[in-house]
Scaffold this motif. Structure first.
Motif, PDB file in Angstrom:
ATOM      1  N   TYR A  40     -20.328  21.039 -23.186  1.00  0.00           N
ATOM      2  CA  TYR A  40     -19.868  22.088 -22.276  1.00  0.00           C
ATOM      3  C   TYR A  40     -18.732  21.620 -21.356  1.00  0.00           C
ATOM      4  CZ  TYR A  40     -23.544  25.485 -23.349  1.00  0.00           C
ATOM      5  OH  TYR A  40     -24.344  26.415 -23.973  1.00  0.00           O
ATOM      6  N   ASP A  41     -18.234  20.401 -21.569  1.00  0.00           N
ATOM      7  CA  ASP A  41     -17.178  19.847 -20.704  1.00  0.00           C
ATOM      8  C   ASP A  41     -17.585  19.920 -19.241  1.00  0.00           C
ATOM      9  OD1 ASP A  41     -15.415  19.223 -22.810  1.00  0.00           O
ATOM     10  OD2 ASP A  41     -14.736  21.304 -22.898  1.00  0.00           O
ATOM     11  N   ALA A  42     -18.847  19.548 -18.988  1.00  0.00           N
ATOM     12  CA  ALA A  42     -19.394  19.644 -17.624  1.00  0.00           C
ATOM     13  C   ALA A  42     -19.405  18.306 -16.898  1.00  0.00           C
ATOM     14  CB  ALA A  42     -20.818  20.197 -17.681  1.00  0.00           C
ATOM     15  N   GLY A  43     -18.751  17.292 -17.462  1.00  0.00           N
ATOM     16  CA  GLY A  43     -18.800  15.960 -16.872  1.00  0.00           C
ATOM     17  C   GLY A  43     -18.250  15.882 -15.471  1.00  0.00           C
ATOM     18  N   MET A  44     -17.311  16.772 -15.151  1.00  0.00           N
ATOM     19  CA  MET A  44     -16.704  16.745 -13.815  1.00  0.00           C
ATOM     20  C   MET A  44     -17.134  17.935 -12.964  1.00  0.00           C
ATOM     21  SD  MET A  44     -15.120  13.949 -13.657  1.00  0.00           S
ATOM     22  CE  MET A  44     -14.310  14.236 -12.084  1.00  0.00           C
ATOM     23  N   SER A  45     -18.233  18.584 -13.326  1.00  0.00           N
ATOM     24  CA  SER A  45     -18.717  19.703 -12.522  1.00  0.00           C
ATOM     25  C   SER A  45     -19.239  19.237 -11.170  1.00  0.00           C
ATOM     26  CB  SER A  45     -19.817  20.464 -13.274  1.00  0.00           C
ATOM     27  OG  SER A  45     -20.914  19.616 -13.547  1.00  0.00           O
ATOM     28  N   VAL A  46     -19.635  17.968 -11.092  1.00  0.00           N
ATOM     29  CA  VAL A  46     -19.973  17.330  -9.806  1.00  0.00           C
ATOM     30  C   VAL A  46     -18.963  16.213  -9.611  1.00  0.00           C
ATOM     31  CG1 VAL A  46     -21.733  16.150  -8.470  1.00  0.00           C
ATOM     32  CG2 VAL A  46     -22.417  17.874 -10.152  1.00  0.00           C
ATOM     33  N   TRP A  49     -19.895  10.835  -6.638  1.00  0.00           N
ATOM     34  CA  TRP A  49     -20.977   9.981  -7.128  1.00  0.00           C
ATOM     35  C   TRP A  49     -21.158   8.837  -6.119  1.00  0.00           C
ATOM     36  CZ3 TRP A  49     -21.363   4.803  -8.609  1.00  0.00           C
ATOM     37  CH2 TRP A  49     -22.541   4.446  -9.290  1.00  0.00           C
ATOM     38  N   PRO A  50     -22.372   8.389  -5.823  1.00  0.00           N
ATOM     39  CA  PRO A  50     -23.654   8.723  -6.452  1.00  0.00           C
ATOM     40  C   PRO A  50     -24.315   9.992  -5.901  1.00  0.00           C
ATOM     41  CG  PRO A  50     -24.005   7.004  -4.845  1.00  0.00           C
ATOM     42  CD  PRO A  50     -22.518   7.267  -4.880  1.00  0.00           C
ATOM     43  N   GLY A  51     -23.731  10.607  -4.877  1.00  0.00           N
ATOM     44  CA  GLY A  51     -24.295  11.843  -4.352  1.00  0.00           C
ATOM     45  C   GLY A  51     -23.838  13.046  -5.145  1.00  0.00           C
ATOM     46  N   THR A  52     -24.288  14.227  -4.721  1.00  0.00           N
ATOM     47  CA  THR A  52     -23.901  15.483  -5.351  1.00  0.00           C
ATOM     48  C   THR A  52     -23.359  16.409  -4.275  1.00  0.00           C
ATOM     49  OG1 THR A  52     -25.611  15.259  -7.051  1.00  0.00           O
ATOM     50  CG2 THR A  52     -24.712  17.467  -6.696  1.00  0.00           C
ATOM     51  N   TYR A  53     -22.041  16.595  -4.250  1.00  0.00           N
ATOM     52  CA  TYR A  53     -21.362  17.408  -3.246  1.00  0.00           C
ATOM     53  C   TYR A  53     -21.759  16.974  -1.826  1.00  0.00           C
ATOM     54  CZ  TYR A  53     -19.631  20.484  -6.908  1.00  0.00           C
ATOM     55  OH  TYR A  53     -18.982  20.983  -8.016  1.00  0.00           O
ATOM     56  N   GLY A  54     -21.781  15.667  -1.629  1.00  0.00           N
ATOM     57  CA  GLY A  54     -22.076  15.115  -0.305  1.00  0.00           C
ATOM     58  C   GLY A  54     -23.550  14.954  -0.003  1.00  0.00           C
ATOM     59  N   TYR A  55     -24.422  15.533  -0.813  1.00  0.00           N
ATOM     60  CA  TYR A  55     -25.861  15.405  -0.612  1.00  0.00           C
ATOM     61  C   TYR A  55     -26.389  14.152  -1.310  1.00  0.00           C
ATOM     62  CZ  TYR A  55     -26.225  20.292   1.012  1.00  0.00           C
ATOM     63  OH  TYR A  55     -26.100  21.472   1.704  1.00  0.00           O
ATOM     64  N   GLY A 123     -21.576   5.853 -15.978  1.00  0.00           N
ATOM     65  CA  GLY A 123     -21.484   7.293 -15.743  1.00  0.00           C
ATOM     66  C   GLY A 123     -20.844   7.606 -14.410  1.00  0.00           C
ATOM     67  N   GLY A 124     -21.193   6.822 -13.380  1.00  0.00           N
ATOM     68  CA  GLY A 124     -20.627   7.059 -12.058  1.00  0.00           C
ATOM     69  C   GLY A 124     -19.144   6.761 -11.991  1.00  0.00           C
ATOM     70  N   VAL A 125     -18.740   5.638 -12.571  1.00  0.00           N
ATOM     71  CA  VAL A 125     -17.313   5.269 -12.558  1.00  0.00           C
ATOM     72  C   VAL A 125     -16.509   6.263 -13.379  1.00  0.00           C
ATOM     73  CG1 VAL A 125     -15.657   3.480 -13.215  1.00  0.00           C
ATOM     74  CG2 VAL A 125     -17.830   2.833 -12.174  1.00  0.00           C
ATOM     75  N   ARG A 132     -11.669   9.574 -19.570  1.00  0.00           N
ATOM     76  CA  ARG A 132     -12.255  10.039 -20.833  1.00  0.00           C
ATOM     77  C   ARG A 132     -12.760   8.875 -21.689  1.00  0.00           C
ATOM     78  NH1 ARG A 132     -11.894  14.997 -23.084  1.00  0.00           N
ATOM     79  NH2 ARG A 132     -12.257  15.209 -25.333  1.00  0.00           N
ATOM     80  N   THR A 133     -12.062   7.730 -21.615  1.00  0.00           N
ATOM     81  CA  THR A 133     -12.489   6.566 -22.386  1.00  0.00           C
ATOM     82  C   THR A 133     -13.838   6.059 -21.893  1.00  0.00           C
ATOM     83  OG1 THR A 133     -10.185   5.929 -22.785  1.00  0.00           O
ATOM     84  CG2 THR A 133     -11.861   4.239 -23.112  1.00  0.00           C
ATOM     85  N   LEU A 134     -14.025   6.036 -20.584  1.00  0.00           N
ATOM     86  CA  LEU A 134     -15.312   5.613 -20.031  1.00  0.00           C
ATOM     87  C   LEU A 134     -16.427   6.567 -20.435  1.00  0.00           C
ATOM     88  CD1 LEU A 134     -14.433   4.366 -16.424  1.00  0.00           C
ATOM     89  CD2 LEU A 134     -15.190   2.998 -18.369  1.00  0.00           C
ATOM     90  N   ALA A 135     -16.086   7.842 -20.568  1.00  0.00           N
ATOM     91  CA  ALA A 135     -17.083   8.815 -21.039  1.00  0.00           C
ATOM     92  C   ALA A 135     -17.520   8.469 -22.458  1.00  0.00           C
ATOM     93  CB  ALA A 135     -16.496  10.225 -20.996  1.00  0.00           C
ATOM     94  N   MET A 136     -16.589   8.022 -23.286  1.00  0.00           N
ATOM     95  CA  MET A 136     -16.917   7.629 -24.658  1.00  0.00           C
ATOM     96  C   MET A 136     -17.796   6.375 -24.659  1.00  0.00           C
ATOM     97  SD  MET A 136     -14.354   6.836 -27.856  1.00  0.00           S
ATOM     98  CE  MET A 136     -13.592   5.430 -27.037  1.00  0.00           C
ATOM     99  N   VAL A 137     -17.455   5.393 -23.824  1.00  0.00           N
ATOM    100  CA  VAL A 137     -18.266   4.170 -23.734  1.00  0.00           C
ATOM    101  C   VAL A 137     -19.670   4.503 -23.235  1.00  0.00           C
ATOM    102  CG1 VAL A 137     -18.475   1.922 -22.599  1.00  0.00           C
ATOM    103  CG2 VAL A 137     -16.236   2.727 -23.359  1.00  0.00           C
TER     104      VAL A 137
END
Length: 338
Positions: A40-46, A49-55, A123-125, A132-137
């Motif tokens: 769904y190409d949702a990798g950057m929806s948040v 990191w490591p938080g979620t929208y500041g939470y 995943g965080g980095v 995109r390369t880190l996503a593949m790794v």
């Protein structure tokens, strides 16, 4: 001459085994959700990191997560499930050093925890750098971690201890010792399964600079390797049947089925992403097929292809470990007999 008593003969910890089974049951769904994130190409929806929208990860408002956009739901859910896996991995290490007598199993548990930490950091980095390369790794590291989880579940189970009983092996005259050639085939099966995952990841995370010829080469190699892997699973299964050991031949049969399912899902994935292959123009409606945005069923096909690849690697690794353990026990049995 008598063989030195092996620590494998000590009854394994039930707590450790249950935790390893739990992490296996958590990691495969984690791979599914991670696959959905990419589908769904949702990798950057948040974006943070490591938080979620500041939470804090665990304090993010659940209503916003559950009833918000679907890409946010699967991305934040992926992080939460990953955190749960991390906590279980910590529990595995504690149980191993508390109850487990085999030193190599203890350190394998430590390696498992380090892999969880490394995967989370990857995943965080990937999010922070939007790389995109880190996503593949990150996607390639997950199946390897899953395979280690399955191996740990196998070596901490009761059957592993039963397989270590030299008296039972001596009485089972119908069970033959796996040959070196079969052991080499089992290793090749693991390597080839992982190479397939790497090729699939290169297709799934194709770089914008990749030429059409290079991409076509990756696709052709991926297809040819898939059928070669299928043929190899059949060969391994036939050789395993000669050993007369169901704990080896049954996983071999399962692998044949899984690779067949994987090939079917691969064809479905290609149709979803690019349309019908040219050699299937006889299919009604294939000439006028239009690639559209992925619906739920389409996404399940694509993600199922990814998840089944991880399952093939894990079963191959489990089979390889059992086979080498059987060979080692046959050697110990000969020492006892002499």
């Amino acid at each position: 001459m008598t063989a030195v008593n092996s620590s494998d003969e000590i009854a394994p910890s039930r707590m450790l085994h249950r935790l390893t089974v739990l992490i296996v049951c958590l990691v495969w769904p984690l791979i599914w959700v991670g696959g959905l994130v990419t589908t769904y190409d949702a990798g950057m929806s948040v974006p943070d990191w490591p938080g979620t929208y500041g939470y804090n990860l665990f304090l993010y408002p659940y209503k916003t997560w559950l009833f918000g956009p679907f890409d946010l739901f699967i991305e934040h859910g992926h992080r939460l499930l990953g955190a749960v896996v991390g906590f279980v991995a910590i529990g595995i290490v504690i149980a191993a050093f508390w109850k487990e007598n085999r030193r190599w199993v203890r350190w394998l548990c430590v390696a498992l925890l380090l892999m969880v930490i490394a995967q989370g950091a990857l995943g965080g980095v990937r999010v922070v750098l939007s790389d995109r390369t880190l996503a593949m790794v990150h996607g390639c590291f997950g199946p390897a971690f899953f395979a280690i989880c399955v191996i740990l579940a196998v070596v901490t189970g009761r059957r592993w201890r039963q397989d270590s009983d030299a008296e039972r092996l001596r009485s089972s005259t119908s069970i033959l010792t796996p040959t070196k050639k079969l052991a080499a085939l089992a290793i090749s099966l693991v390597v080839l399964s992982y190479v397939q995952l790497l090729l699939g990841a290169m297709m799934r995370h194709v770089q914008p600079t990749t030429s059409a010829g290079h991409f076509a080469g990756i696709v052709s190699t991926h297809i040819l390797t898939a059928f070669f892997l299928w043929a190899m699973t059949g060969l391994v299964w036939l050789r395993l049947r000669r050993c007369g050991d169901l704990t080896l031949s049954r996983p071999g049969g399962i692998l044949i089925f899984l690779v067949a399912v994987q090939i079917a899902l691969g064809i479905g994935t290609w149709v979803v992403n690019y349309g019908w292959p040219s050699f299937m123009t006889w299919v009604p409606g294939s000439q006028s097929f239009l690639v559209q945005a992925k619906g739920f069923v389409d996404s399940m096909i694509v993600t199922g292809h990814v998840a089944t690849g991880s399952l093939i690697l894990a079963v191959s690794a489990m089979l390889c470990v059992r086979l080498f353990h059987r060979r080692w026990q046959a050697k110990q049995d000969r020492l006892v007999a002499t």
